[in-house]
Motif scaffolding. Sequence first.
Motif, PDB file in Angstrom:
ATOM      1  N   GLN A   1       1.582   5.770  -2.545  1.00  0.00           N
ATOM      2  CA  GLN A   1       2.171   4.707  -1.751  1.00  0.00           C
ATOM      3  C   GLN A   1       1.119   3.699  -1.283  1.00  0.00           C
ATOM      4  O   GLN A   1      -0.079   3.948  -1.363  1.00  0.00           O
TER       5      GLN A   1
ATOM      6  N   VAL B   1       5.185   2.633   5.559  1.00  0.00           N
ATOM      7  CA  VAL B   1       5.091   2.555   4.108  1.00  0.00           C
ATOM      8  C   VAL B   1       5.514   1.159   3.657  1.00  0.00           C
ATOM      9  O   VAL B   1       6.630   0.713   3.933  1.00  0.00           O
TER      10      VAL B   1
ATOM     11  N   LYS C   1       6.626   2.366  -1.968  1.00  0.00           N
ATOM     12  CA  LYS C   1       6.691   3.776  -2.349  1.00  0.00           C
ATOM     13  C   LYS C   1       7.095   3.986  -3.804  1.00  0.00           C
ATOM     14  O   LYS C   1       6.984   5.097  -4.331  1.00  0.00           O
TER      15      LYS C   1
END
Length: 302
Positions: free
Chosen positions: A107, A119, A122
């Motif tokens: 990620q 994040v 991803k």
Amino acid sequence: MRNPGYAIALLILLAVQTSSAQIQDETGLVAPNAEVVKLGEGYSFTEGPVADPSGNVFFTDQPNNKILKWEAETGKISVFSDQAGRSNGMFFDNKGNLIACADEHNQLWSINARGKHKVLVKERDGKLLNGPNDVWVHPNGNIYFTDPLYARDYWKRTPEKQQDGEHVYLLKPGKKELIVLNSGVVKPNGIIGSPDGKNLYIADIGDKKIYRYVIEPDGTVSGRSLAAPMAADGITLDEKGNLYLAGNGITVFDKNARQIAHIPVRKGWSANVTFGGTDRRLLFVTAGDAVFGIRMNVKGAY
């Protein structure tokens, strides 16, 4: 505030030269009588160094899942995060967040000053990335990162390539879709851009060359040219536009792709390099189980 060189001067007094090989320096980049000194040790594998506006250097101990902080004023090293997503390459954005190649789950992360992450990326087209490796943030907020395949023994996924190639990606602010750059690289690794945002440098460790590109207004790249005729891991720039390559110690090339310096660091591989310190004249090198520094006559580009 202490004299900017205080912490480094103290470390030099306490340290011994780490390599018997001679520094080669044609143009006076290295400070007079400077030696490579060990700034910290006892890690598993160090990577990803980047300095904040105060000159403190953040780096990773990837196998131990940590981001550490070297303090420019004192030379002390502390743990910034022990849940670092197995971060590799890192760079600060213009909001003070660490953008990190979080290799554990393939990620791209943004980590705030408290060590909390979110994040950013991803997957691409419903598939995991190969393994984000190094990253640079353009002054306008565009994020460029490399995604080669280096299989990790801690992955729970299949070690085979996930994407249709080992690409260099562009992520624009507020967007989720990745743009594949037409870079022509075989296996991208280190990446850095010029502070004015006009050029991008990519280490093609598969082709054993460093390439320079022109960054177009839309963020894509064109006009590939040779920046250095050798392989490298991490790369960085100084204020004069010289390019520093980590690998066999640190090798420096000028704007004409001519080697002008070589700084032996230790036996074995040097993974990455940046400039730090309160005056930005400390060349900071991550190499194996330790981190090293040497005083320079030039400042880093960042």
